[in-house]
Design an enzyme around this catalytic site. Structure first.
Site, PDB file in Angstrom:
ATOM      1  N   ASP A 270      -1.465  -1.273   6.322  1.00 42.62           N
ATOM      2  CA  ASP A 270      -1.715  -0.807   7.689  1.00 42.62           C
ATOM      3  C   ASP A 270      -3.156  -0.400   7.925  1.00 42.62           C
ATOM      4  O   ASP A 270      -3.551  -0.160   9.058  1.00 42.62           O
ATOM      5  CB  ASP A 270      -0.797   0.383   8.027  1.00 42.62           C
TER       6      ASP A 270
ATOM      7  N   ASP B  10       0.860  -1.171   0.000  1.00 44.98           N
ATOM      8  CA  ASP B  10       0.000   0.000   0.000  1.00 44.98           C
ATOM      9  C   ASP B  10       0.905   1.233   0.000  1.00 44.98           C
ATOM     10  O   ASP B  10       2.050   1.161   0.447  1.00 44.98           O
ATOM     11  CB  ASP B  10      -0.899  -0.027   1.235  1.00 44.98           C
TER      12      ASP B  10
ATOM     13  N   THR C  96       0.190   4.592   1.353  1.00 42.95           N
ATOM     14  CA  THR C  96       0.166   5.341   2.595  1.00 42.95           C
ATOM     15  C   THR C  96       0.621   4.472   3.757  1.00 42.95           C
ATOM     16  O   THR C  96       0.087   3.386   3.983  1.00 42.95           O
ATOM     17  CB  THR C  96      -1.256   5.877   2.879  1.00 42.95           C
TER      18      THR C  96
END
Length: 813
Positions: free
Chosen positions: A547, A312, A314
Site C-alpha cells: 500500500d 508488506d 503495515t
C-alpha cells in the site's frame, strides 16, 4: 492532517499552506469545455464498440454466417440451427462482457484516487480527468504524477522515475524542474503546473505507442489463440477435400452442399472463445462484488498460478493505523516533547507513523521554526529538521540512528515483542546536512518512541489458507526484523520465528535465503524488487501486495500486483488488482476465483478441441474413402449441444480449487487429441460397417453414426467432468435422457432426421463405441499418448514435466 484538530478549524487549517497560483473555477470550466482536460483515463475494460467488434466481427462468425446462407439456399431450415446457436452465443458473449464492463467501470470510479489542485486559492480534489491545462497540482509522498509539467513549489521534493527511465535513485526536484506522468513521489512534497495533459502526457504517449489494453501475459489466451490459428490453417485443405468428395459421391447438389457444410461447421470451435469470455466476465463480476477492482483482465488467470505471495507488514498484516504507547527518555534531560511536536509540524506530508506520534502527543504548537527539513524516505529510514538555536533533530529507525549500546538493545527487545520502535536523536550543528549527504555523524540519543501496531486478527485465517494450498507467504518489510517476526508469529505464519535482516543479503545468496526464510526486515524498496525477480528466476509465480510508495517497484515487477484501496496513488496505478476495502482476507477468495476461472476454461477447452479433432478426422476419412458425409448439420448440432455446449456452460462456472500448473497447451492437446481420434475412428468404423451391409438405406446409416458419436462424446464428457460430484452426474444423466427423448419421440425424431431401421447396425455401433471408450479410458489413465510422443522424440517429456497429471488432468475419481 498532521495533528488532531477541531472540526471548526479543519477547512481553514487545510488551506493554510496552499501555495499561491492555480486557476479559478471559471477558468477550469472553460478549459475543460475546450477539451484541455486530462481525458486519457486508464481503461479497465474495452469500450462498447470494441466489445461488439470483438464478439461479432470474427473470422469464425463470418465462416458460420456464410455456411448458414448456403444451408438456407440448398438445404432445409432445420439444418441451419447452428447459425441460430452461433447468434445466441454472440449475444450471450456481448451481454456478459458488457455486464463485466459496467462492474469494472463503476469500481474504477469508486476506487480512483482524486487529485488535489488549487482552485480559487483553495485546495480542492478533482477526479483525474478533471485536471485541466494550467492546474496547480499538489503532491506529497506516495502520490503519482498524473500529468507533465514544471515544479512550482518544492519542499524537499524527491521523485522516483524508474518506471520511466530505469534509473533507480530518487531524483530531487526544485522549482522549474520538469516532472513527467508515470513518476511518483518518494519523499517531501510540493506542487507542479499541468503543462501536458491527456494524450499529450508522457505516460499516455507511451501507452498509445505500445497499443496495449492488457499488459499482463496470459498463457491461457495465447494458447487459445494458437489453437484457433492451427484450426484455421487446417480448415482450408480439409474443407476442400471434403467438399470435392461430397460433390463426387452425393446424388445431388443440395445433398453435397449440406454434407460439406456439416463437416466444416463441426471443425470450428466457436464456443471456446465464447466460454472463455464468459468465464472471465463472470470472474470480474464476482470479484467486483467483493470490492476487488481488476485493472487488467488476464490478472484473473495469474491468480490461479500464484505459488508465492509477498506481503508488506503495515497495512496488510496489520491495520494501517498505530497508537503512541509511550516515550522512553534517554540520557540527559532534553526537550523531547517540544522536538517531536516541531518535527511533526515541519513535515509537509506526514506519513502514518508521524500522524500516530502527533495524535499521541495531543494538540499544541511545535513552538520551533524549522530552518530546513529532510523528509522521510524508505531508503534513509529517517526524517529530520534543523531548528536553528534549538539544534538539528532526527526521527527514525533505532538501528540506524542509535549506536550499539543499552538504548539500542532496549529498542530491539521491545521490537521483538511486536512493537514499532522509533528513535529521536539530536545532531550537532550542521549534522543534518552531513547525514543527508551520506556522511557519518555522531548523534546524541534523546528518546525511544514506542508505537503499538494492531495485527489484523482475520489475517490469521488467510495465512492458514495459503499454507494449506501450498502458497508460500513472504513478509517483506522495512521495519526491524524482530518486530516484523513478532507480528507474523502472532498471526501464525510458518517460519516467523526466524526473521532475517535484509541488510546482510547479497545478490549471490538472495534466492537461497528466500527459499528458506519467510520473514524479512529492513528491506529497501529496491531489495523488494530484487527479491521478486529472484523468486521468478526460480520458476515461481509471484504476487505482491502493498500500500505504500516503497512497494511500487516490487508491485510493478511481480506477476500480479495487488494494492490496497487506501494505499498511495502510485501503488494503485501500477497494480493489476486493487482491494478497495483494504481487506487482506479477501485474497483467499480472490485466488479461488482465479483458480475457478482458469481450471474450468481448461475443461471447456478439452471439450471443444476434442470436437475439432474428431470433425477433422471424420472429414479426412470420408474424403479418402469416397463415401457421403455421415451427418446432417442438425445431427451434429444435437450432439454438440448435449455433449459440449450446454455442459460447457455449467462447467465453466463451477467451483474449482485446484492450483493451475504451467503447460496449458500441451495439457489440453494430451487429452483432446487421443479423445478426438477415438471418437472419429470409432464413429467412422460403425458408419462404414453399416454402409457395407446390404439392404440398408443412407438415412439409417446416418442414424447409426449419430448414435455412435453421441455415446463416445458423452463418455468424453464423463472423463472431463471427473471427479464426479452429484451435480455433475445429474448434468450428464440429463444430457443422456434428452438424447433418448429425441430418439423415442416421433416428432423430434423426424425433426432431427433420425431413422431407426436396423437394430443390428445400431447395436454394433454402440458396442464399438463402448469398446473404444474403454480403450480411451485406459490410454489416458496410463498416458499411452504421452509415452508414444516421448518415444518418437517429439518432446522431452510426455507432454508434461511431472508424469501425466497432464494426460489425466482432472483426477482419477
Amino acid at each position: 492532517m498532521r495533528t488532531a484538530r477541531a472540526a471548526g478549524d479543519e477547512m481553514g487549517e487545510e488551506n493554510a499552506g496552499v501555495p499561491q497560483g492555480g486557476l479559478s473555477s471559471a477558468e477550469a470550466a472553460a478549459r475543460r469545455a475546450s477539451g484541455l482536460s486530462n481525458d486519457a483515463r486508464r481503461r479497465t475494460s474495452r469500450s462498447v464498440g470494441e466489445i461488439l467488434r470483438a464478439n461479432v466481427l470474427t473470422r469464425f462468425n463470418a465462416l458460420i454466417g456464410s455456411l448458414f446462407v448456403l444451408v438456407m439456399v440448398f438445404g432445409q431450415w432445420q439444418d441451419g440451427l447452428f447459425g441460430v446457436i452461433a447468434l445466441a452465443n454472440t449475444v450471450i458473449g456481448v451481454s456478459q462482457e458488457l455486464r463485466a464492463k459496467r462492474t469494472l467501470d463503476r469500481l474504477a470510479v469508486v476506487g480512483e484516487q482524486r487529485v488535489p489542485v488549487v482552485r480559487d486559492g483553495r485546495r480542492v480534489e478533482v477526479p483525474q480527468d478533471g485536471v485541466v491545462l494550467g492546474d496547480l497540482i499538489l503532491v506529497e509522498a506516495g502520490d503519482r504524477i498524473v500529468v507533465d509539467g514544471p515544479v512550482a513549489v518544492s519542499r524537499s521534493l524527491e521523485l522516483d522515475e524508474s518506471l520511466l527511465t530505469g534509473e533507480a535513485d530518487p531524483v530531487p526536484k526544485e522549482p522549474g524542474d520538469e516532472v513527467r506522468s508515470g513518476g511518483f513521489v518518494v519523499a517531501g512534497g510540493g506542487a507542479y503546473t499541468a503543462a501536458a495533459v491527456g494524450r499529450d502526457a508522457y505516460a499516455a504517449r507511451l501507452s498509445e505507442e505500445a497499443s496495449r489494453f492488457t499488459r499482463t501475459r496470459s498463457e491461457l489466451l495465447e494458447g487459445i489463440d494458437r489453437f484457433l490459428r492451427g484450426v484455421t490453417w487446417l480448415l482450408v485443405p480439409v474443407g476442400v477435400l471434403l467438399a470435392v468428395n461430397q460433390f463426387l459421391s452425393a446424388d445431388d447438389l443440395s445433398e453435397a452442399v449440406v454434407g460439406a457444410v456439416a463437416g466444416v461447421v463441426t471443425m470450428v470451435p466457436e464456443g471456446l472463445v465464447l466460454m472463455t469470455g464468459i468465464a472471465f466476465a463472470v470472474g470480474v463480476v464476482r470479484l467486483g462484488r467483493r470490492r476487488c477492482l481488476v485493472q487488467e483482465l488476464p490478472a484473473i488467470e495469474v491468480l490461479a498460478r500464484v505459488d508465492v505471495l509477498c506481503v508488506d507488514k503495515t497495512g496488510t498484516l496489520t491495520e494501517p493505523g498505530m497508537d503512541l504507547e509511550r516515550i522512553i527518555r534517554l540520557g540527559r534531560d532534553l526537550p523531547v516533547d517540544a522536538a517531536l511536536r516541531a518535527l511533526v509540524a515541519a513535515d509537509p506530508s506526514p506519513n502514518r507513523t508521524m500522524r500516530a506520534v502527533a495524535d499521541g502527543l495531543g494538540g499544541g504548537p511545535g513552538g520551533w521554526s524549522a530552518m530546513c527539513a529532510v523528509p522521510f524516505s524508505s531508503a534513509r529510514k529517517w526524517s529530520g529538521a534543523s531548528f536553528g538555536e534549538h539544534g538539528d533533530w532526527l526521527l527514525g529507525a533505532p538501528d540506524v540512528l542509535l549506536p550499539r549500546g543499552e538504548a539500542r538493545e532496549e529498542a530491539e527487545r521491545l521490537g521483538a515483542t511486536g512493537l514499532r520502535m522509533l528513535a529521536l536523536a539530536k545532531a550537532p550543528g550542521g549534522g543534518l546536512a552531513e547525514l543527508e549527504g551520506g556522511a557519518e555523524t555522531a548523534l546524541e540519543p534523546a528518546a525511544l518512541i514506542v508505537l503499538a501496531q494492531r495485527p489484523r486478527p482475520e489475517a490469521r485465517d488467510a495465512l492458514r489458507y495459503f499454507a494449506e494450498q501450498g502458497v508460500a507467504v513472504k513478509v517483506l518489510s522495512g521495519d526491524e526484523p524482530a518486530s516484523v517476526g513478532a507480528i507474523a508469529s502472532v498471526l501464525g505464519l510458518h517460519g516467523a520465528d526466524r526473521p532475517y535482516d535484509a541488510r546482510g543479503l547479497t545478490a549471490a545468496d538472495l534466492g537461497d535465503v528466500l527459499e528458506e526464510r519467510s520473514v524479512f526486515g529492513r528491506v529497501t524498496p529496491r531489495q523488494k524488487q530484487e527479491m521478486v525477480r529472484a523468486l521468478q528466476s526460480r520458476g515461481h509465480t509471484v504476487a505482491m501486495t502493498g500500500d505504500g510508495v516503497n512497494d511500487v517497484l516490487a508491485l510493478k515487477e511481480a506477476d500480479l500486483g495487488v494494492a490496497m484501496g487506501s494505499g498511495s496513488g502510485a501503488t494503485r496505478a501500477v497494480a493489476q488488482l486493487v482491494l478497495l476495502d483494504d481487506d487482506f482476507t479477501a485474497m483467499p477468495r480472490v485466488v479461488l476465483e482465479g483458480r475457478r476461472v482458469l481450471g474450468n476454461i481448461e475443461r471447456v477447452a478439452n471439450l471443444f478441441l476434442t470436437k475439432t479433432v474428431y470433425a477433422i478426422l471424420l472429414s479426412v476419412l470420408v474424403g479418402l474413402a469416397g463415401v457421403p458425409f455421415p451427418f446432417l448439420p442438425r445431427h451434429l448440432t444435437l450432439i454438440s449441444a448435449l455433449t459440449i455446449g450446454i455442459p460447457a456452460f455449467f462447467l465453466a462456472l463451477a467451483p474449482n480449487r485446484e492450483r493451475v500448473r504451467p503447460g496449458f497447451v500441451p495439457r489440453v492437446l494430451s487429452f483432446a487429441v487421443p479423445a478426438g481420434l477415438a471418437c472419429g475412428v470409432a464413429t467412422f468404423a460403425g458408419y462404414r460397417l453399416a454402409v457395407d451391409r446390404p439392404y440398408t438405406v443412407f438415412a439409417e446409416n446416418r442414424t447409426t453414426a449419430t448414435l455412435a458419436l453421441f455415446l463416445l462424446a458423452l463418455w468424453v464428457l464423463v472423463l472431463i467432468a471427473r471427479p464426479l460430484t452429484r451435480w455433475k452426474a445429474l448434468l450428464i444423466a440429463v444430457m443422456g435422457l434428452c438424447f433418448a427423448a429425441v430418439v423415442a419421440d416421433p416428432p423430434l425424431r423426424r425433426f432431427f432426421a433420425l431413422h431407426l431401421g436396423d437394430p443390428r447396425n445400431d447395436a454394433v455401433a454402440a458396442l464399438i463405441a463402448v469398446g473404444t471408450g474403454a480403450v480411451l479410458w485406459l490410454a489416458l489413465r496410463q498416458d499411452w499418448y504421452g509415452r508414444a510422443a516421448d518415444l518418437l522424440g517429439r518432446i522431452r517429456r510426455p507432454l508434461c514435466p511431472d508424469h501425466c497429471g497432464y494426460g489425466w488432468p482432472y483426477g482419477k475419481g
